[in-house]
Scaffold this active site. Structure first.
Site, PDB file in Angstrom:
ATOM      1  N   CYS A  78       1.106  -1.297  -0.165  1.00  0.00           N
ATOM      2  CA  CYS A  78      -0.083  -0.225  -0.040  1.00  0.00           C
ATOM      3  C   CYS A  78       0.863   1.454  -0.030  1.00  0.00           C
ATOM      4  O   CYS A  78       0.303   2.269  -0.199  1.00  0.00           O
ATOM      5  CB  CYS A  78      -0.730  -0.069   1.121  1.00  0.00           C
ATOM      6  SG  CYS A  78      -2.092  -1.480   1.279  1.00  0.00           S
TER       7      CYS A  78
ATOM      8  N   HIS B 261      -8.928   3.985  -1.485  1.00  0.00           N
ATOM      9  CA  HIS B 261      -7.675   3.242  -1.343  1.00  0.00           C
ATOM     10  C   HIS B 261      -7.486   2.273  -2.419  1.00  0.00           C
ATOM     11  O   HIS B 261      -7.238   1.202  -2.332  1.00  0.00           O
ATOM     12  CB  HIS B 261      -7.576   2.561   0.003  1.00  0.00           C
ATOM     13  CG  HIS B 261      -6.309   2.004   0.323  1.00  0.00           C
ATOM     14  ND1 HIS B 261      -5.193   2.549  -0.209  1.00  0.00           N
ATOM     15  CD2 HIS B 261      -5.925   0.975   1.064  1.00  0.00           C
ATOM     16  CE1 HIS B 261      -4.048   1.873   0.082  1.00  0.00           C
ATOM     17  NE2 HIS B 261      -4.517   0.813   0.980  1.00  0.00           N
TER      18      HIS B 261
HETATM   19  C1  COA Z   1     -14.963  -3.980   3.923  1.00  0.00           C
HETATM   20  C2  COA Z   1     -15.155  -4.766   2.769  1.00  0.00           C
HETATM   21  C3  COA Z   1     -14.828  -6.119   2.953  1.00  0.00           C
HETATM   22  C4  COA Z   1     -16.420  -4.574   2.398  1.00  0.00           C
HETATM   23  O1  COA Z   1     -16.713  -5.118   0.824  1.00  0.00           O
HETATM   24  P1  COA Z   1     -17.909  -5.874   0.454  1.00  0.00           P
HETATM   25  O2  COA Z   1     -18.484  -6.497   1.771  1.00  0.00           O
HETATM   26  O3  COA Z   1     -17.810  -6.499  -0.767  1.00  0.00           O
HETATM   27  O4  COA Z   1     -18.802  -4.521   0.335  1.00  0.00           O
HETATM   28  P2  COA Z   1     -19.588  -4.153  -1.156  1.00  0.00           P
HETATM   29  O5  COA Z   1     -18.496  -3.823  -2.102  1.00  0.00           O
HETATM   30  O6  COA Z   1     -20.750  -5.417  -1.487  1.00  0.00           O
HETATM   31  O7  COA Z   1     -20.566  -3.037  -0.729  1.00  0.00           O
HETATM   32  C5  COA Z   1     -21.590  -3.098   0.136  1.00  0.00           C
HETATM   33  C6  COA Z   1     -21.959  -1.881   0.408  1.00  0.00           C
HETATM   34  O8  COA Z   1     -21.129  -1.047   1.368  1.00  0.00           O
HETATM   35  C7  COA Z   1     -20.453   0.267   0.871  1.00  0.00           C
HETATM   36  N1  COA Z   1     -18.964  -0.167   1.233  1.00  0.00           N
HETATM   37  C8  COA Z   1     -18.209  -1.183   0.888  1.00  0.00           C
HETATM   38  N2  COA Z   1     -16.884  -1.036   1.597  1.00  0.00           N
HETATM   39  C9  COA Z   1     -17.075   0.187   2.279  1.00  0.00           C
HETATM   40  C10 COA Z   1     -16.120   0.927   3.154  1.00  0.00           C
HETATM   41  N3  COA Z   1     -15.115   0.513   3.401  1.00  0.00           N
HETATM   42  N4  COA Z   1     -16.634   1.914   3.851  1.00  0.00           N
HETATM   43  C11 COA Z   1     -18.021   2.310   3.531  1.00  0.00           C
HETATM   44  N5  COA Z   1     -18.896   1.776   2.721  1.00  0.00           N
HETATM   45  C12 COA Z   1     -18.262   0.615   2.040  1.00  0.00           C
HETATM   46  C13 COA Z   1     -20.673  -0.075  -0.577  1.00  0.00           C
HETATM   47  O9  COA Z   1     -20.545   1.398  -1.253  1.00  0.00           O
HETATM   48  C14 COA Z   1     -22.130  -0.590  -0.737  1.00  0.00           C
HETATM   49  O10 COA Z   1     -22.887   0.390  -0.568  1.00  0.00           O
HETATM   50  P3  COA Z   1     -24.374   0.341  -1.059  1.00  0.00           P
HETATM   51  O11 COA Z   1     -25.180  -0.847  -0.874  1.00  0.00           O
HETATM   52  O12 COA Z   1     -24.871   1.692  -0.736  1.00  0.00           O
HETATM   53  O13 COA Z   1     -24.090   0.491  -2.648  1.00  0.00           O
HETATM   54  C15 COA Z   1     -14.140  -4.224   1.664  1.00  0.00           C
HETATM   55  O14 COA Z   1     -14.394  -2.881   1.456  1.00  0.00           O
HETATM   56  C16 COA Z   1     -12.694  -4.464   2.159  1.00  0.00           C
HETATM   57  O15 COA Z   1     -12.039  -5.399   2.160  1.00  0.00           O
HETATM   58  N6  COA Z   1     -12.088  -3.237   2.620  1.00  0.00           N
HETATM   59  C17 COA Z   1     -10.701  -3.407   2.919  1.00  0.00           C
HETATM   60  C18 COA Z   1      -9.647  -3.135   2.048  1.00  0.00           C
HETATM   61  C19 COA Z   1      -8.401  -3.470   2.449  1.00  0.00           C
HETATM   62  O16 COA Z   1      -7.935  -4.240   3.148  1.00  0.00           O
HETATM   63  N7  COA Z   1      -7.270  -2.648   1.741  1.00  0.00           N
HETATM   64  C20 COA Z   1      -5.861  -2.784   2.307  1.00  0.00           C
HETATM   65  C21 COA Z   1      -5.477  -2.232   3.479  1.00  0.00           C
HETATM   66  S1  COA Z   1      -3.930  -2.644   4.060  1.00  0.00           S
END
Ligand code: COA
Length: 378
Positions: free
Chosen positions: A84, A327
C-alpha cells in the site's frame, strides 16, 4: 539540489470502467497540463503499483505506461512495488533522482485498478502483502491484521470503539466535500454501529474500501512554490509476531518520520496538515502517535475532541483519507501528496487556514513499509 512540485493530476477514486493504463494516462495527462510540460521533457518515470499483475494480468507498468503516455527518449521507466506504500515509494525514488542530480524533471504515477475482481479474490490478493509463509496460512487477511492491532490497542493502551467511530465520522465528513472521493457522504454514529462487523472489533465503517484510481505528480529541480523538502523511508519486521509486545506501535513510521523531520529541519509541532495512512480507523491513531503528534494512548481521542478536523488544531486526512476518499492501493501515497499540495496552494476543499508545512505518511502492509514526506511552501 532542492525538489519542487511542478504539477499534479488525479482521477476520482471509486469504481471505474477504465483499466489501469487508461486511469494512469488520465492522471498523468492532467499533471503534465498542470505543470505546462511536454512528454519529451520527462527524464524518468516511476509507477507505484501493488498488484496489477494479479488484478488485471498486467505487470511491468513502467514500460507499459511509457508507451501509453507517449513519453520520449527511451528514458528510465520502472515499476515500484511496496504494497500500500507503492505510490510513496515511487515518490521517494523520484525525490532521490532529483536530489542526487540524476534528473531535472521526473514523473511519478500511482495506480491501482481493483474492482474488476470479487471481494474474496481482492482480499486474497491484498493478503499477499503479508507474511505468506507463517501468517497467511493461519487465514489472516488485512482487516484481520488491523483488527488484532486495534484489539491490542483498545485493551492495553486506551480508548474505546466509540473513539474509532469518531475517526470514521470525521473522515467521511471531510470526503463529503471532496469531489475526488469515493464516498461523498457523511455517516452518523447510528450508521457506524449498524454496519456489519468485518473483523472484530472493526466494522464496515472502520475499513477503507476497494477502489480504482490513479494519481500523478511531476517533480522538478526548477524552483516552484511548493517544495518536497524530504521523502524518507524505513522498514520494520513483516510479521506481527516479530514486532515486540506492543503490536500497535508502528516503528517504521516512527523512524521514517524522524528521518523526514531531520532532513526537512522541522518538528511534529511544525506540521500544519497531515495525510496519514488510515486503511482502517485504528491506523490513523497509530500514525499520528508514531509521528509524534500525540503521545501513545492519546491519539485515539483526537477526532472525538475535533482536533483532527480541518479546522482543528492538528488537521488530519482533510481529503477524507483512505477511509472515505478511497484506497486504490498504488495511487494512495501520491494522492496524499496531492492533497497536501492543494492545501499549500490554498486550494483544498477543506482548506486549513494558513497551511505552510504538510506531511504524508504512507504505510505498506500491516506496518513494515513506511514513507514519510514533508512538503512546504517555498
Ligand atoms: C470492508 C469490505 C470487506 C466491504 O466489501 P463488501 O462486503 O464486498 O462490500 P460491497 O462492495 O458489497 O459494498 C456493500 C455496500 O457497502 C459500501 N461499502 C463497501 N465498503 C465500504 C467501506 N469500506 N466503507 C463504507 N462503505 C463501504 C458499498 O458502497 C455498498 O453500499 P451500497 O449498498 O449503498 O451500494 C471491503 O471494502 C474491504 O475489504 N476493505 C478493506 C480493503 C483493504 O484491506 N485494503 C488494504 C488495506 S491495508
Amino acid at each position: 539540489m532542492n525538489v519542487y512540485v511542478a504539477g499534479t493530476g488525479m482521477t476520482k477514486f471509486g469504481k471505474h470502467a477504465e483499466n489501469s493504463m487508461e486511469l494512469s494516462v488520465e492522471a498523468a495527462a492532467k499533471a503534465m497540463e498542470d505543470a505546462g510540460i511536454a512528454p519529451e521533457e520527462i527524464e524518468e518515470l516511476y509507477v507505484g503499483n501493488f498488484a496489477q499483475n494479479l488484478f488485471e494480468g498486467q505487470a511491468h507498468l513502467g514500460p507499459a505506461l511509457y508507451g501509453s503516455l507517449g513519453l520520449k527518449n527511451n528514458i528510465k521507466a520502472t515499476h515500484v512495488e511496496s504494497a500500500c506504500a507503492s505510490g510513496s515509494f515511487a515518490l521517494h525514488e523520484a525525490f532521490r533522482a532529483i536530489k542526487g542530480g540524476f534528473a531535472k524533471t521526473v514523473m511519478v504515477v500511482g495506480v491501482e485498478k481493483m474492482t474488476a475482481k470479487t471481494t474474496p479474490e481482492i482480499t486474497g490478493i491484498l493478503a499477499t502483502a503479508g507474511d505468506a509463509f507463517y501468517e497467511a496460512p493461519c487465514g489472516i487477511t488485512f482487516p484481520g491484521y488491523y483488527a488484532l492491532m486495534a484489539s491490542y490497542y483498545l485493551k492495553n493502551i486506551g480508548g474505546t470503539k466509540d473513539d474509532l467511530a469518531e475517526i470514521a465520522i470525521k473522515n467521511h465528513y471531510h470526503a463529503s466535500k471532496n469531489p475526488y472521493a469515493q464516498f461523498q457522504r457523511e455517516i452518523t454514529k447510528e450508521m457506524y454501529y449498524g454496519s456489519p462487523i468485518i473483523a472484530e472489533p472493526l466494522c464496515l465503517y472502520d475499513c477503507s474500501p476497494i477502489s480504482d484510481g490513479a494519481a500523478a505528480m511531476i517533480l522538478t529541480s526548477e524552483k516552484k512554490d511548493v517544495e518536497l523538502a524530504s521523502c524518507e523511508a524505513a522498514v520494520s519486521r513483516m510479521a506481527l509476531a516479530e514486532r515486540g509486545e506492543d503490536i500497535s506501535w508502528l516503528e517504521g513510521v516512527e523512524i521514517a518520520g524522524k528521518r523526514a523531520y531531520n532532513v526537512a529541519g522541522v518538528a511534529p509541532e511544525d506540521i500544519d496538515v497531515a495525510e496519514v495512512h488510515d486503511c482502517f480507523t485504528i491506523a490513523e491513531v497509530q500514525n499520528i502517535e508514531a509521528l509524534g503528534f500525540y503521545k501513545h494512548g492519546e491519539g485515539i481521542k483526537a477526532a472525538k475532541e475535533k482536533e483532527t478536523y480541518f479546522d482543528g488544531k492538528k488537521p488530519v486526512n482533510t481529503d477524507g483519507g483512505l477511509k472515505a476518499k478511497g484506497h486504490p492501493v498504488g495511487a494512495t501515497g501520491v494522492s496524499m501528496a496531492i492533497e497536501v499540495v492543494k492545501q499549500l496552494h490554498n486550494e483544498a476543499h477543506n482548506q486549513v487556514k494558513g497551511a505552510e508545512v504538510g506531511l504524508i505518511s504512507n504505510v505498506g502492509g500491516s506496518g513494515p513499509s513506511c514513507v514519510v514526506g514533508i512538503l512546504r511552501r517555498s
